[in-house]
Design a protein around this motif. Structure first.
Motif, PDB file in Angstrom:
ATOM      1  N   LYS A 123      30.752 -86.605  22.568  1.00  0.00           N
ATOM      2  CA  LYS A 123      32.015 -87.214  22.322  1.00  0.00           C
ATOM      3  C   LYS A 123      33.057 -86.462  21.477  1.00  0.00           C
ATOM      4  O   LYS A 123      34.251 -86.212  21.899  1.00  0.00           O
ATOM      5  N   SER A 124      32.541 -85.746  20.263  1.00  0.00           N
ATOM      6  CA  SER A 124      32.866 -84.797  19.890  1.00  0.00           C
ATOM      7  C   SER A 124      33.957 -83.355  21.017  1.00  0.00           C
ATOM      8  O   SER A 124      35.364 -82.973  20.342  1.00  0.00           O
ATOM      9  N   GLY A 125      33.340 -83.237  21.558  1.00  0.00           N
ATOM     10  CA  GLY A 125      33.895 -82.065  22.541  1.00  0.00           C
ATOM     11  C   GLY A 125      33.074 -80.514  22.723  1.00  0.00           C
ATOM     12  O   GLY A 125      33.270 -79.094  23.479  1.00  0.00           O
ATOM     13  N   TRP A 126      32.205 -80.393  21.493  1.00  0.00           N
ATOM     14  CA  TRP A 126      31.832 -79.045  21.574  1.00  0.00           C
ATOM     15  C   TRP A 126      30.586 -78.549  22.637  1.00  0.00           C
ATOM     16  O   TRP A 126      30.570 -77.344  23.130  1.00  0.00           O
ATOM     17  N   LEU A 127      29.800 -80.145  22.477  1.00  0.00           N
ATOM     18  CA  LEU A 127      29.094 -79.149  24.012  1.00  0.00           C
ATOM     19  C   LEU A 127      29.585 -79.642  25.532  1.00  0.00           C
ATOM     20  O   LEU A 127      29.693 -80.941  26.206  1.00  0.00           O
ATOM     21  N   LYS A 128      29.618 -78.328  26.644  1.00  0.00           N
ATOM     22  CA  LYS A 128      30.122 -78.329  27.414  1.00  0.00           C
ATOM     23  C   LYS A 128      29.420 -77.973  28.489  1.00  0.00           C
ATOM     24  O   LYS A 128      29.230 -76.107  27.624  1.00  0.00           O
ATOM     25  N   PRO A 129      28.030 -77.880  28.625  1.00  0.00           N
ATOM     26  CA  PRO A 129      27.432 -77.082  30.015  1.00  0.00           C
ATOM     27  C   PRO A 129      27.238 -76.282  31.223  1.00  0.00           C
ATOM     28  O   PRO A 129      29.217 -77.070  31.595  1.00  0.00           O
ATOM     29  N   HIS A 130      27.833 -75.725  31.254  1.00  0.00           N
ATOM     30  CA  HIS A 130      28.514 -74.511  31.601  1.00  0.00           C
ATOM     31  C   HIS A 130      27.467 -74.072  33.471  1.00  0.00           C
ATOM     32  O   HIS A 130      26.498 -74.135  32.863  1.00  0.00           O
ATOM     33  N   ILE A 131      27.907 -74.904  34.851  1.00  0.00           N
ATOM     34  CA  ILE A 131      26.715 -75.067  35.804  1.00  0.00           C
ATOM     35  C   ILE A 131      27.207 -73.990  37.113  1.00  0.00           C
ATOM     36  O   ILE A 131      28.562 -73.848  37.219  1.00  0.00           O
ATOM     37  N   GLY A 132      26.418 -73.028  36.059  1.00  0.00           N
ATOM     38  CA  GLY A 132      26.727 -71.632  37.363  1.00  0.00           C
ATOM     39  C   GLY A 132      26.071 -71.956  38.484  1.00  0.00           C
ATOM     40  O   GLY A 132      27.048 -71.090  39.763  1.00  0.00           O
ATOM     41  N   LEU A 133      25.325 -73.095  39.558  1.00  0.00           N
ATOM     42  CA  LEU A 133      25.141 -72.469  40.824  1.00  0.00           C
ATOM     43  C   LEU A 133      25.214 -74.334  41.448  1.00  0.00           C
ATOM     44  O   LEU A 133      24.366 -74.760  39.629  1.00  0.00           O
ATOM     45  N   LYS A 134      24.968 -74.631  42.053  1.00  0.00           N
ATOM     46  CA  LYS A 134      24.459 -75.949  42.353  1.00  0.00           C
ATOM     47  C   LYS A 134      23.824 -75.879  43.774  1.00  0.00           C
ATOM     48  O   LYS A 134      23.992 -74.635  44.348  1.00  0.00           O
ATOM     49  N   TYR A 135      23.098 -76.702  43.945  1.00  0.00           N
ATOM     50  CA  TYR A 135      22.529 -76.252  45.236  1.00  0.00           C
ATOM     51  C   TYR A 135      22.282 -78.112  45.981  1.00  0.00           C
ATOM     52  O   TYR A 135      21.553 -78.209  45.319  1.00  0.00           O
ATOM     53  N   PRO A 136      22.187 -78.231  47.051  1.00  0.00           N
ATOM     54  CA  PRO A 136      21.744 -79.272  47.476  1.00  0.00           C
ATOM     55  C   PRO A 136      20.078 -79.768  47.026  1.00  0.00           C
ATOM     56  O   PRO A 136      19.598 -78.503  47.345  1.00  0.00           O
ATOM     57  N   LEU A 137      19.837 -80.758  47.498  1.00  0.00           N
ATOM     58  CA  LEU A 137      18.442 -80.836  47.342  1.00  0.00           C
ATOM     59  C   LEU A 137      17.616 -80.153  48.589  1.00  0.00           C
ATOM     60  O   LEU A 137      16.109 -79.464  47.384  1.00  0.00           O
ATOM     61  N   VAL A 138      18.025 -80.190  49.783  1.00  0.00           N
ATOM     62  CA  VAL A 138      16.778 -79.472  50.165  1.00  0.00           C
ATOM     63  C   VAL A 138      17.068 -77.706  50.401  1.00  0.00           C
ATOM     64  O   VAL A 138      15.875 -77.698  50.020  1.00  0.00           O
ATOM     65  N   GLN A 139      17.306 -77.615  49.385  1.00  0.00           N
ATOM     66  CA  GLN A 139      18.059 -76.054  48.951  1.00  0.00           C
ATOM     67  C   GLN A 139      16.587 -76.191  47.710  1.00  0.00           C
ATOM     68  O   GLN A 139      17.288 -75.114  46.583  1.00  0.00           O
ATOM     69  N   ALA A 140      15.716 -76.969  47.096  1.00  0.00           N
ATOM     70  CA  ALA A 140      15.130 -76.238  46.371  1.00  0.00           C
ATOM     71  C   ALA A 140      14.012 -75.534  46.092  1.00  0.00           C
ATOM     72  O   ALA A 140      13.985 -74.996  44.376  1.00  0.00           O
ATOM     73  N   PRO A 141      13.982 -74.591  47.213  1.00  0.00           N
ATOM     74  CA  PRO A 141      13.504 -73.708  47.082  1.00  0.00           C
ATOM     75  C   PRO A 141      13.673 -72.452  46.366  1.00  0.00           C
ATOM     76  O   PRO A 141      13.279 -71.440  45.718  1.00  0.00           O
ATOM     77  N   LYS A 142      14.906 -72.139  47.163  1.00  0.00           N
ATOM     78  CA  LYS A 142      16.134 -71.283  46.867  1.00  0.00           C
ATOM     79  C   LYS A 142      16.238 -71.269  46.085  1.00  0.00           C
ATOM     80  O   LYS A 142      16.544 -70.809  44.277  1.00  0.00           O
ATOM     81  N   ALA A 143      16.847 -72.806  44.576  1.00  0.00           N
ATOM     82  CA  ALA A 143      16.613 -72.617  43.652  1.00  0.00           C
ATOM     83  C   ALA A 143      16.047 -72.474  42.683  1.00  0.00           C
ATOM     84  O   ALA A 143      15.671 -71.745  41.549  1.00  0.00           O
ATOM     85  N   HIS A 144      14.695 -72.450  43.124  1.00  0.00           N
ATOM     86  CA  HIS A 144      13.789 -72.020  42.465  1.00  0.00           C
ATOM     87  C   HIS A 144      12.782 -70.644  41.992  1.00  0.00           C
ATOM     88  O   HIS A 144      13.015 -69.963  41.262  1.00  0.00           O
ATOM     89  N   ASP A 145      13.618 -70.248  42.776  1.00  0.00           N
ATOM     90  CA  ASP A 145      13.619 -68.227  43.203  1.00  0.00           C
ATOM     91  C   ASP A 145      14.394 -67.958  42.485  1.00  0.00           C
ATOM     92  O   ASP A 145      14.731 -67.284  41.672  1.00  0.00           O
ATOM     93  N   THR A 146      15.974 -68.139  42.303  1.00  0.00           N
ATOM     94  CA  THR A 146      17.163 -68.115  42.101  1.00  0.00           C
ATOM     95  C   THR A 146      16.953 -68.422  40.440  1.00  0.00           C
ATOM     96  O   THR A 146      17.509 -67.372  39.165  1.00  0.00           O
ATOM     97  N   VAL A 147      15.701 -69.033  39.796  1.00  0.00           N
ATOM     98  CA  VAL A 147      16.448 -69.630  38.480  1.00  0.00           C
ATOM     99  C   VAL A 147      14.840 -68.642  37.244  1.00  0.00           C
ATOM    100  O   VAL A 147      15.235 -68.130  36.423  1.00  0.00           O
ATOM    101  N   MET A 148      13.683 -68.128  38.074  1.00  0.00           N
ATOM    102  CA  MET A 148      13.173 -66.924  38.115  1.00  0.00           C
ATOM    103  C   MET A 148      13.834 -65.684  38.256  1.00  0.00           C
ATOM    104  O   MET A 148      12.731 -64.687  37.925  1.00  0.00           O
ATOM    105  N   ASN A 149      14.187 -66.058  39.192  1.00  0.00           N
ATOM    106  CA  ASN A 149      14.758 -63.563  39.975  1.00  0.00           C
ATOM    107  C   ASN A 149      15.959 -63.955  40.194  1.00  0.00           C
ATOM    108  O   ASN A 149      16.398 -64.036  40.981  1.00  0.00           O
TER     109      ASN A 149
END
Length: 322
Positions: A284-310
């Motif tokens: 509500k106050s506005g200090w909280l603003k997530p930075h979304i670095g990458l977006k993947y469609p659900l089917v690319q969950a394997p790629k998302a898992h690889d990216t988050v660790m490597n």
């Protein structure tokens, strides 16, 4: 419904798309949520590998964090109604890597209208971990100096934003120029590249008053150096660790340093309620603003898992678009 199903433990390739999953059932004390986006956490990859105790029963759908709309409400549930926009911090019995998830009111908060569902999916574990560490376990106070090691990741960005909102001086580290800029843009007073050989000296030279608090995302690499940098009676919160840690314990003794581990899943009911209140207020106050670095469609969950660790350098939150 469509969703990710894990039928055996292993690498990212075990995350398989299934278009015929059953919509999870809910009881009188639960909510059924139509998920729009899910957050990807490093812990998701550890659970998927089968090494996080205790491992879930197979098959299972991964995912703790997410955001969406309330579809159904159990008759005992208060304060939430059909159509409410929610953020999910812990799906219970059915993960967020799917079109629908089930959880209890203890693990959801009102998202409101200021943030998108993708941003809502970026809150969960990162922001709740940052709050629990700084405000509940370490009890940071305005005017103190905080070092966030690995500040360009999702928890790091959340920690920087929260720390500035409560009046701390913040020093951050990142591993790339782009990551350093991201940390600076999110409010850090000083940022250093932790790949530089002399970065520890640069940090200590830049903070002659000393460092009161360190948040550590990779303790197996940095903890012993943290013990050199921290003030007498300083506090260190260990948020991430991928291997055994070798330290000189006398450094803790001679400075009377408090070193605490952090695991969001051990939070009490009272802590969850406190965190929900703080997070909703931050939205509500506005200090909280997530930075979304990458977006993947659900089917690319394997790629998302690889990216988050490597990756060459973390850059905020990774989300799956449901």
């Amino acid at each position: 419904m469509k969703g990710i199903s894990v039928k055996k433990f292993g690498g990212p390739e075990v995350l398989t798309m299934d278009n015929n999953l059953k919509v999870p059932s809910y009881n009188d004390d639960q909510l059924l949520i139509k998920v729009s986006a899910a957050g990807v956490n490093p812990v998701d990859t550890i659970i998927r590998s089968g090494t996080f105790p205790p491992p879930p029963a197979l098959p299972y759908t991964p995912g703790f964090d997410g955001a969406g709309v309330v579809e159904k409400v159990g008759k005992n549930v208060k304060n939430f109604k059909v159509g409410d926009r929610l953020l999910i911090t812990s799906a219970q019995g059915s993960g967020t890597y799917a079109e629908y998830a089930v959880t209890t009111p203890l693990f959801v908060a009102h998202l409101g209208s200021k943030l998108s569902f993708e941003e809502g999916a970026g809150i969960g574990i990162p922001y709740y971990t940052a709050y629990k560490t700084l405000c509940i376990l370490i009890r940071a106070r305005a005017g103190e100096t905080l070092l966030v090691h690995g500040a360009s990741g999702a928890v790091g960005i959340a920690s920087v934003q929260l720390a500035k909102s409560i009046g701390l001086k913040v020093i951050g580290t990142a591993g790339t120029p782009e990551g350093m800029k991201l940390v600076k843009d999110n409010g850090a007073d000083l940022v250093f590249n932790h790949r530089d050989k002399d970065y520890v000296k640069k940090i200590t030279d830049a903070s002659p008053e000393g460092i009161d608090i360190i948040l550590e995302m990779l303790a197996n690499v940095n903890l012993d150096k943290d013990l050199d940098m921290i003030k007498t009676r300083g506090r260190i919160g260990i948020i991430g660790c991928r291997d055994q840690v070798k330290i000189e314990a006398v450094k803790i003794m001679f400075k009377e340093i408090v070193v605490t581990g952090v695991l969001i899943f051990l939070s009490t009911e009272a802590e969850w309620k406190e965190m929900h209140g703080a997070i909703e207020a931050g939205i509500k106050s506005g200090w909280l603003k997530p930075h979304i670095g990458l977006k993947y469609p659900l089917v690319q969950a394997p790629k998302a898992h690889d990216t988050v660790m490597n990756n060459p350098g973390t850059m905020g939150r990774i989300v799956l678009q449901i």
